[in-house]
Design an enzyme around this catalytic site. Structure first.
Site, PDB file in Angstrom:
ATOM      1  N   ALA A   1       0.610  -0.951   0.120  1.00  0.00           N
ATOM      2  CA  ALA A   1       0.104  -0.139  -0.097  1.00  0.00           C
ATOM      3  C   ALA A   1       0.775   1.498   0.098  1.00  0.00           C
ATOM      4  CB  ALA A   1      -0.972  -0.002   1.006  1.00  0.00           C
TER       5      ALA A   1
ATOM      6  N   GLY B   1       0.206  -5.191   0.866  1.00  0.00           N
ATOM      7  CA  GLY B   1      -0.286  -5.056   0.214  1.00  0.00           C
ATOM      8  C   GLY B   1      -0.304  -6.181  -1.027  1.00  0.00           C
TER       9      GLY B   1
ATOM     10  N   GLU C   1      -0.507  -9.390  -0.112  1.00  0.00           N
ATOM     11  CA  GLU C   1      -1.748  -9.630  -0.594  1.00  0.00           C
ATOM     12  C   GLU C   1      -2.247  -9.250  -1.933  1.00  0.00           C
ATOM     13  OE1 GLU C   1      -2.529  -6.710   2.653  1.00  0.00           O
ATOM     14  OE2 GLU C   1      -3.786  -8.234   3.439  1.00  0.00           O
TER      15      GLU C   1
HETATM   16  N1  CAA Z   1       4.862   3.080   0.075  1.00  0.00           N
HETATM   17  C1  CAA Z   1       5.100   4.445  -0.192  1.00  0.00           C
HETATM   18  N2  CAA Z   1       6.259   4.945  -0.483  1.00  0.00           N
HETATM   19  C2  CAA Z   1       7.190   3.502   0.130  1.00  0.00           C
HETATM   20  C3  CAA Z   1       6.940   2.670   0.001  1.00  0.00           C
HETATM   21  C4  CAA Z   1       5.355   2.830   0.325  1.00  0.00           C
HETATM   22  N3  CAA Z   1       4.680   1.225   0.507  1.00  0.00           N
HETATM   23  N4  CAA Z   1       7.944   1.816   0.537  1.00  0.00           N
HETATM   24  C5  CAA Z   1       8.959   2.614   0.049  1.00  0.00           C
HETATM   25  N5  CAA Z   1       8.679   4.184  -0.846  1.00  0.00           N
HETATM   26  C6  CAA Z   1       9.558   5.040  -0.704  1.00  0.00           C
HETATM   27  C7  CAA Z   1      10.417   5.171   0.868  1.00  0.00           C
HETATM   28  O1  CAA Z   1       9.867   6.628   1.580  1.00  0.00           O
HETATM   29  C8  CAA Z   1      11.665   6.114  -0.171  1.00  0.00           C
HETATM   30  O2  CAA Z   1      11.036   7.697  -0.382  1.00  0.00           O
HETATM   31  P1  CAA Z   1      11.988   8.386  -0.569  1.00  0.00           P
HETATM   32  O3  CAA Z   1      13.237   7.939  -1.885  1.00  0.00           O
HETATM   33  O4  CAA Z   1      11.207   9.805  -0.771  1.00  0.00           O
HETATM   34  O5  CAA Z   1      13.092   8.577   0.971  1.00  0.00           O
HETATM   35  C9  CAA Z   1      11.845   5.128  -1.796  1.00  0.00           C
HETATM   36  O6  CAA Z   1      10.175   4.823  -1.655  1.00  0.00           O
HETATM   37  C10 CAA Z   1      12.552   4.652  -1.210  1.00  0.00           C
HETATM   38  O7  CAA Z   1      12.313   3.450   0.138  1.00  0.00           O
HETATM   39  P2  CAA Z   1      13.718   2.728   0.138  1.00  0.00           P
HETATM   40  O8  CAA Z   1      14.668   4.134   0.356  1.00  0.00           O
HETATM   41  O9  CAA Z   1      12.891   1.956   1.305  1.00  0.00           O
HETATM   42  O10 CAA Z   1      14.607   1.977  -0.271  1.00  0.00           O
HETATM   43  P3  CAA Z   1      14.762   0.896  -0.633  1.00  0.00           P
HETATM   44  O11 CAA Z   1      15.163  -0.143  -1.574  1.00  0.00           O
HETATM   45  O12 CAA Z   1      15.898   0.527   0.723  1.00  0.00           O
HETATM   46  O13 CAA Z   1      13.750  -0.596   0.563  1.00  0.00           O
HETATM   47  C11 CAA Z   1      11.606  -1.300   0.176  1.00  0.00           C
HETATM   48  C12 CAA Z   1      12.941  -1.046  -0.180  1.00  0.00           C
HETATM   49  C13 CAA Z   1      12.402  -2.947   1.140  1.00  0.00           C
HETATM   50  C14 CAA Z   1      10.466  -1.579  -0.526  1.00  0.00           C
HETATM   51  C15 CAA Z   1      11.343  -0.248   1.547  1.00  0.00           C
HETATM   52  O14 CAA Z   1      10.973   0.819   1.201  1.00  0.00           O
HETATM   53  C16 CAA Z   1      10.791  -0.803   2.827  1.00  0.00           C
HETATM   54  O15 CAA Z   1      10.605  -2.050   3.522  1.00  0.00           O
HETATM   55  N6  CAA Z   1       9.081  -0.503   2.079  1.00  0.00           N
HETATM   56  C17 CAA Z   1       7.658  -0.553   2.653  1.00  0.00           C
HETATM   57  C18 CAA Z   1       7.332  -1.526   2.585  1.00  0.00           C
HETATM   58  C19 CAA Z   1       6.042  -1.678   3.261  1.00  0.00           C
HETATM   59  O16 CAA Z   1       5.966  -2.000   4.636  1.00  0.00           O
HETATM   60  N7  CAA Z   1       4.919  -2.057   2.772  1.00  0.00           N
HETATM   61  C20 CAA Z   1       3.448  -2.782   3.192  1.00  0.00           C
HETATM   62  C21 CAA Z   1       2.789  -1.200   3.135  1.00  0.00           C
HETATM   63  S1  CAA Z   1       1.212  -1.147   4.031  1.00  0.00           S
HETATM   64  C22 CAA Z   1       0.389  -2.471   3.357  1.00  0.00           C
HETATM   65  O17 CAA Z   1       0.543  -2.757   2.548  1.00  0.00           O
HETATM   66  C23 CAA Z   1      -1.331  -2.061   4.135  1.00  0.00           C
HETATM   67  C24 CAA Z   1      -2.375  -3.353   3.357  1.00  0.00           C
HETATM   68  O18 CAA Z   1      -2.083  -3.208   2.072  1.00  0.00           O
HETATM   69  C25 CAA Z   1      -3.567  -3.040   4.144  1.00  0.00           C
END
Ligand code: CAA
Ligand code: NAI
Length: 719
Positions: A61, A100, A103
């Site tokens: 998400a 997500g 999912e």
């Molecule tokens: N939503 C919005 N922005 C996101 C994002 C997300 N899910 N995941 C990463 N980003 C953004 C980061 O904020 C970052 O932005 P900036 O460059 O502006 O700082 C950019 O993407 C790159 O992210 P990283 O610097 O973290 O890059 P990385 O290569 O080291 O890691 C990653 C990539 C493994 C995807 C890591 O960003 C991460 O763990 N992201 C979160 C994943 C997560 O928790 N997803 C679950 C979301 S909740 C959900 O999905 C619930 C639902 O459906 C109901």
């Protein structure tokens, strides 16, 4: 958005396009819904593949959308529609499928992953649960125990592990999308009933109640007040005990509770804060994006005590060649044995070979002549450190970065001992240095952006969360710890016990209360620093001066314990008693209670009843107040830096976002008002006097934390 194309004649290919991680924003969800409709309506299309652009399936998400007005098609019906589709849908997972994103893949009928892909449901780390059916589908697919593990920890698994669990159907080393398209062609027209995970029974082990009970107990113990891990267990339990539709209803209810809890807001703030600290800046205007680091191949560590050993292990494990230096052969051999053991245990856990051959040991400082960077970790003694920096400056090749692991001494004084002060920075690790994630990179007035960029990059390479901070006594973390420790001692003088203060702080969410933590670190450490500062007056037991130093209230309690040889865990006695020196099980000590009674009687202090609220407010608000001073002084660039330091270095509960974020949840006006109240009651305690920046923030309407930097800029420009 999502792009739709038809490939190989009969396969509808849906490509998620939302850089950098193909998060499922409203536009992407709309794109998927529209593309699915097209794929289902085109008679030539017999099957569908969903993939993400640039080798990334989806990061889940879009976290930026949380808390805002919901727009675009919701995720749950979209995933249900994919699962219910009459044509097979194959997820082609490259890079990551998280939250997500996974999912969505679980709603597909097949999942093919690249061998280097990683998948997981990290929602718990954002204070949520996998609320788009993940908590109901995953246990049905891989079984309750494995699903509980992944959902309650949020850990990512490799494609190989995912295959073992049955989470993906196939892994490939080749072009995943091509493999998935071929696969989709093969399965076109095949019945899909057995591929819809929501229709699967949830396979449970026979002792499922015992399992849930055990997991719930473990989760409650480790959650330290976070509610998402508990909700995750409850959601999986619903999957195990209820039909799918009812389970989904329970998932929805639990998710609604989490969304309104406040913890998720703190954890989302923390997610972005972690990324913000990488974008460091210095008061000179130097920044992360304009300052290039220099590569480091070979490093040296000087002093192989507690910290030097951990730092050496962290460097060697990350593949750096290390020269490890001690004063004498005996200390060197002891250190070598300890470091080898740490490397062997670490390698065994990770299933790799120990990096023993990465380290060269020696007692001669000349052996560091050709290294690119040195980390000094000798005793916390300015005279000794100065001498070591003079030696290093004479011995090392031109351009070698000289770093100190000091916990709080002046980096500038060390830089002044060298020929190239611009190459000197602090690299302040936390014990145990190979485990703790935090690294404070401390720049002095002479440190160059090159040196800061290099230390920050090295930190990243060894797996640390690095925060660039300015040079002052104690830097950020230890400077804020001072008023916190001080208040805890004053509370003892006024009638509290160490057990009570610790209990309140542990209930708040700290891994350890202030007194247990002090016993673990060693009471002698602070005692030596206070002695060097001229604050300790030996054998002073009575008189007004005993509780006043340099015009301020001072508690000699810690000094009195040290005079009795009570240094904490290492001596078996401190604020608590231990069965034997080195034991970690703290027990209340009747001796300490009588000692406190006698102390109060001697100083005509009347013990009063102190409640939870006072402990929390005095310990935490004084610390937060110091945080505002640090921001005002420009020692930390923003509140995120402080919050990251406190969560990763001082076990501040992550679900409370860090001390500065916590202040916003309490309300800045309330923090200010309580500080004023306590300062009035204790006018000889300057750390309780509200700082200017806090007053200005309140006066400007307590703006959201993301806007503080603007106010700080204004305050600094007025100085
Ligand atoms: N939503 C919005 N922005 C996101 C994002 C997300 N899910 N995941 C990463 N980003 C953004 C980061 O904020 C970052 O932005 P900036 O460059 O502006 O700082 C950019 O993407 C790159 O992210 P990283 O610097 O973290 O890059 P990385 O290569 O080291 O890691 C990653 C990539 C493994 C995807 C890591 O960003 C991460 O763990 N992201 C979160 C994943 C997560 O928790 N997803 C679950 C979301 S909740 C959900 O999905 C619930 C639902 O459906 C109901
Ligand atoms: P320690 O006392 O465990 O180890 C210091 C080591 O340095 C000893 O083994 C000593 O023999 C060696 N040494 C002394 N002079 C030397 C010299 N000239 N050349 C080579 N080696 C020399 O100390 P510890 O705890 O490892 O602390 C080291 C530094 O790290 C200090 O500056 C301390 O403030 C800082 N620090 C300590 C933390 C902790 O929790 N222990 C946390 C963060 C920083």
């Amino acid at each position: 958005m999502a792009q739709y194309t038809r490939v190989s004649g009969s396969v509808g290919l849906i490509t998620l396009q939302s850089p950098p991680v193909n998060a499922l924003s409203a536009a992407v969800r709309q794109g998927i819904v529209d593309s699915m409709q097209r794929a289902l309506s085109e008679p030539e299309v017999k099957s569908v593949v969903i993939c993400g652009q640039n080798g990334i399936f989806s990061g889940g998400a879009d976290i930026k959308e949380f808390g805002g007005q919901m727009s675009g098609p919701p995720l749950i019906p979209m995933i249900h529609a994919i699962e219910a589709a009459s044509k097979p849908v194959v997820a082609a997972i490259e890079g990551i499928a998280l939250g997500g994103g996974l999912e969505l893949a679980l709603g597909c009928h097949y999942r093919i992953a690249h061998s280097k892909a990683r998948v997981g449901l990290p929602e718990v780390t954002l204070g949520l649960l996998p609320g788009a059916g993940g908590s109901q589908r995953l246990p049905r697919l891989i079984g309750v125990p494995a699903a509980l593990d992944l959902i309650t920890t949020g850990r990512y698994v490799t494609a190989a592990e995912a295959l073992k669990f049955g989470l993906v159907d196939q892994i490939t080393d080749h072009n995943t999308v091509n493999v998935a398209v071929k696969f989709a062609q093969r399965v076109a027209g095949q019945p899909l009933d057995a591929r819809r995970i929501s229709t699967y029974p949830c396979l449970c082990p026979p002792d499922v109640d015992v399992l849930f009970e055990e997991v719930m107990q473990r989760v409650r113990r480790t959650a330290r007040g976070a509610i998402a891990p508990i909700a995750c267990v409850q959601a999986v339990r619903a999957a195990a005990t209820l039909p799918y539709n009812q389970g989904m209803e329970r998932e929805r209810e639990l998710m609604a509770t989490l969304f309104t809890s406040g913890q998720t807001r703190a954890l989302q703030y923390f997610f972005f804060a972690q990324r913000a600290v990488g974008r460091w800046s210095m008061p000179s205007g130097a920044r992360w994006d304009t300052s290039k680091p220099r590569p480091v191949h070979k490093a040296a560590v000087i002093g192989l005590g507690t910290m030097g050993r951990g730092i050496t292990v962290a460097l060697a494990q990350a593949g750096f060649s290390v020269v490890a230096v001690e004063t004498q052969e005996k200390q060197l051999m002891e250190a070598k044995q300890a470091i080898s053991g740490m490397l062997e245990r670490g390698a065994k856990r990770r299933g790799v070979a120990p990096a023993l051959d990465k380290i060269n040991y020696g007692c001669n400082i000349q052996s560091v002549a050709d290294v690119d960077l040195v980390i000094e970790a000798v005793f916390e003694d300015m005279a000794l450190k100065k001498k070591v920096f003079q030696q290093l400056s004479a011995v090392c090749k031109a351009g070698t970065f000289l770093c100190s692991n000091t916990s709080g001494l002046d980096i500038d004084q060390l830089a002044c001992q060298t020929r190239n002060p611009e190459l000197v920075v602090g690299m302040h690790f936390f014990a145990p240095a190979h485990v703790m994630k935090l690294l404070e990179v401390v720049y002095g007035p002479k440190s160059s952006p090159l040196a800061v960029a290099t230390a920050m990059q090295l930190g990243k390479k060894i797996g640390k969360v690095s925060v660039a901070v300015g040079n002052c006594r104690g830097f950020v973390g230890n400077r804020m710890l001072k008023p916190y420790l001080e208040q805890a001692l004053f509370l003892l003088e006024e009638g509290a016990t160490p057990e009570f203060v610790d209990q309140v702080l542990e209930e708040f969410g700290f891994a350890m209360g202030v007194f247990r933590m002090s016993d673990l670190s060693g009471l002698d450490v602070g005692w030596k620093v206070r002695m060097a500062d001229g604050l300790v007056v030996p054998n002073s037991t009575t008189g007004q001066a005993t509780r006043l130093r340099q015009g301020r209230r001072y508690s000699p309690l810690g000094d009195l314990l040290c005079e009795q040889g009570r240094f904490g865990q290492k001596t078996g006695r401190g604020w608590y008693q231990y069965n034997k020196p080195g034991s970690q099980v703290a027990k209340p000590d009747p001796w300490l209670h009588s000692f406190l009674d006698e102390y109060r009687a001697r100083h005509t202090l009347v013990a009063r009843r102190i409640d939870h609220q006072e402990v929390l407010e005095r310990c935490l608000y004084s610390m937060i107040n110091e945080g505002f001073r640090i921001l005002e002084d420009g020692i930390a660039a923003g509140p995120e830096d402080i919050d990251i330091i406190y969560v990763f270095g001082y076990s501040w509960p992550r679900h409370r976002g860090g001390p500065m974020f916590y202040a916003t949840t309490v309300g800045l006006n309330k923090v200010l008002e309580r500080l004023e109240h306590y300062h009035q009651a204790h006018p000889d305690v300057p750390s309780l006097q509200p700082c200017d920046l806090l007053r200005k923030l309140v006066a400007s309407g307590s703006p959201p934390i993301q806007k503080w930097r603007e106010v700080i800029k204004k305050v600094r420009s007025q100085l």
